[in-house]
Design an enzyme around this catalytic site. Structure first.
Site, PDB file in Angstrom:
ATOM      1  N   TYR A  95      -3.778 -70.215  34.563  1.00 15.48           N
ATOM      2  CA  TYR A  95      -3.232 -69.148  33.720  1.00 15.48           C
ATOM      3  C   TYR A  95      -2.841 -69.655  32.330  1.00 15.48           C
ATOM      4  O   TYR A  95      -2.769 -68.881  31.390  1.00 15.48           O
ATOM      5  CB  TYR A  95      -1.990 -68.533  34.374  1.00 15.48           C
TER       6      TYR A  95
ATOM      7  N   ASP B 116      -0.991 -61.087  47.054  1.00 14.83           N
ATOM      8  CA  ASP B 116      -1.448 -59.688  47.157  1.00 14.83           C
ATOM      9  C   ASP B 116      -2.023 -59.419  48.550  1.00 14.83           C
ATOM     10  O   ASP B 116      -1.776 -58.379  49.152  1.00 14.83           O
ATOM     11  CB  ASP B 116      -2.512 -59.370  46.099  1.00 14.83           C
TER      12      ASP B 116
ATOM     13  N   LYS C  58      -7.103 -76.556  47.098  1.00  9.72           N
ATOM     14  CA  LYS C  58      -8.551 -76.654  47.257  1.00  9.72           C
ATOM     15  C   LYS C  58      -8.927 -78.104  46.954  1.00  9.72           C
ATOM     16  O   LYS C  58      -9.749 -78.395  46.076  1.00  9.72           O
ATOM     17  CB  LYS C  58      -9.237 -75.640  46.319  1.00  9.72           C
TER      18      LYS C  58
ATOM     19  N   ASP D 179      -9.268 -71.097  51.013  1.00  9.72           N
ATOM     20  CA  ASP D 179     -10.175 -70.138  51.663  1.00  9.72           C
ATOM     21  C   ASP D 179      -9.776 -69.947  53.129  1.00  9.72           C
ATOM     22  O   ASP D 179      -9.729 -68.825  53.645  1.00  9.72           O
ATOM     23  CB  ASP D 179     -11.643 -70.560  51.517  1.00  9.72           C
TER      24      ASP D 179
HETATM   25  C1  IPM Z   1       1.287 -60.601  39.401  1.00  8.08           C
HETATM   26  C2  IPM Z   1       0.248 -59.920  38.547  1.00  8.08           C
HETATM   27  C3  IPM Z   1       0.116 -60.689  37.239  1.00  8.08           C
HETATM   28  C4  IPM Z   1      -0.399 -62.070  37.556  1.00  8.08           C
HETATM   29  C5  IPM Z   1      -0.761 -60.046  36.151  1.00  8.08           C
HETATM   30  C6  IPM Z   1      -0.421 -58.590  35.921  1.00  8.08           C
HETATM   31  C7  IPM Z   1      -0.694 -60.813  34.861  1.00  8.08           C
HETATM   32  O1  IPM Z   1      -0.949 -59.819  39.209  1.00  8.08           O
HETATM   33  O2  IPM Z   1       2.459 -60.668  38.986  1.00  8.08           O
HETATM   34  O3  IPM Z   1       0.961 -61.063  40.486  1.00  8.08           O
HETATM   35  O4  IPM Z   1      -1.616 -62.262  37.713  1.00  8.08           O
HETATM   36  O5  IPM Z   1       0.405 -62.970  37.700  1.00  8.08           O
HETATM   37 MG    MG Z   2      -0.889 -60.482  41.206  1.00 14.54          MG
END
Ligand code: IPM
Ligand code: MG
Length: 355
Positions: free
Chosen positions: A142, A250, A190, A222
């Site tokens: 990131y 997520d 990984k 994975d």
């Molecule tokens: C999260 C979101 C963010 C990330 C995005 C919106 C920048 O997906 O907080 O998990 O990828 O960290």
């Molecule tokens: Mg996210």
């Protein structure tokens, strides 16, 4: 005791869910004799409209001056449909994480008995699942350099960079978190392919002897993605890098079937930020129908992790449990007898005061 809380409601349903968490915090203050002073900060699409900046300097200062930040959501459809937009509400998240030094994102995944039927997984797989994803939040791909695009536009690149101290501080936090929970830690990377993951694994291995009471194992990302679905109950605390953590958290958030209930904490060097995992849900904005529980549970994490008010956090969680058991819930949980966002907030505040 007296505490300063920065209130950053943001976009979409952010303002209405944050308002319910504030009701709950005020009930806690009254019940336990604390004083919470709120200061409002602009963020996201709102802030772009008013100042041109999704995370204005004044908002950063308000956060820096506070004991904790209560955050709603950011995002607006007008930006989603414009991939060329130079300023995007999501930038606030990255800027806020970097500037406040929020290197750890903590997302607890737990099930609620009355909601297990909403899970996409079989009941026997999810019932009793209870784990935490600890995601590194200010490093990795990131933020790594170099990143960009060649002049002809046909090649683009990002760099996954990790420094040892970054791995050490998140790993320490994860070991300590595991110590307060089930004493099991899974380090996800990984390392069979990536150099940054090999540094990660090496560092975790070096630190492990300091935590002989923690059962540690390693997993490739994975495989971890598969195991989260196949056998979620095997996990207690997962520690991983920024992008792997984004994806796995997520994935993990949907297995319990209650995205509207999942809180998160981002902590590190400066003030901690507490926000619901769900986004800004623009279709529901202003309708008083969104589920406020994820934000209320984020406020519980705020009480516990930033203000060290452990009993108060428990009281908030007990109120949430009670509301679910009684079936006093918003439409995502119970369509027929749906209650309004604001009604749920009032119910919880009243419950806390009467308990
Ligand atoms: C999260 C979101 C963010 C990330 C995005 C919106 C920048 O997906 O907080 O998990 O990828 O960290
Ligand atoms: Mg996210």
């Amino acid at each position: 005791m007296k505490f300063k809380i920065a209130k950053l409601p943001g976009d979409g349903i952010g303002p209405e869910v944050v308002e319910q968490a504030v009701k709950v915090l005020n009930a806690i203050a009254q019940k336990y004799g604390h004083e919470f002073e709120y200061s409002f900060g602009l963020v996201g699409a709102h802030a772009i409209d008013e100042t041109g900046d999704p995370f204005p300097k004044e908002t950063l200062q308000i956060c820096m001056d506070a004991d904790a930040v209560l955050f709603g959501a950011i995002g607006h459809p007008k930006f989603d449909n414009d991939p060329k937009a130079k300023v995007r509400p999501e930038q606030v998240l990255l800027a806020m994480r970097k500037q406040l030094g929020l290197f750890a994102n903590i997302r607890p995944i737990s099930t609620f008995q009355s909601l297990i039927h909403k899970s996409p997984l079989r009941r026997d797989l999810v019932e009793g699942a209870d784990f935490v994803v600890v995601r590194e939040l200010t490093g990795g791909i990131y933020f790594g350099d170099p990143r960009g695009r060649t002049e002809d536009g046909n090649t683009a690149f990002d760099s996954m960079v990790y420094r040892k101290y970054e791995v050490e501080r998140i790993t320490k936090l994860a070991f300590e978190y595991a110590r307060k929970r089930g004493k099991r830690l899974t380090a996800v990377d990984k390392a069979n392919v990536l150099a940054s993951s090999r540094l990660w694994r090496e560092t975790v291995q070096e630190m492990a002897p300091q935590y002989p009471d923690i059962e540690l194992d390693y997993m490739f990302v994975d495989n971890a993605a598969m195991q989260i679905i196949q056998w979620p109950k095997r996990f207690d605390v997962i520690v991983t890098g920024n992008m792997f953590g984004d994806i796995l958290s997520d994935e993990a958030s949907v297995i319990t079937g209650s995205l509207g209930l999942l809180p998160s904490a981002s902590i590190g060097v400066h003030t901690g930020v507490y926000e619901p995992v769900h986004g800004s849900y623009p279709q529901a904005a202003g309708k008083d129908i969104a589920n406020p529980l994820a934000t209320v549970l984020s406020a519980a994490m705020l009480l516990e992790l930033s203000l060290d008010l452990v009993d108060e956090a428990k009281a908030v969680r007990a109120a949430v449990d009670a509301s679910l058991q009684t079936g006093f819930a918003t439409e995502d949980i119970d369509k027929e007898n749906a209650k309004k966002t604001s009604e749920v907030g009032d119910w919880l505040a009243e419950y806390i005061l009467k308990a």
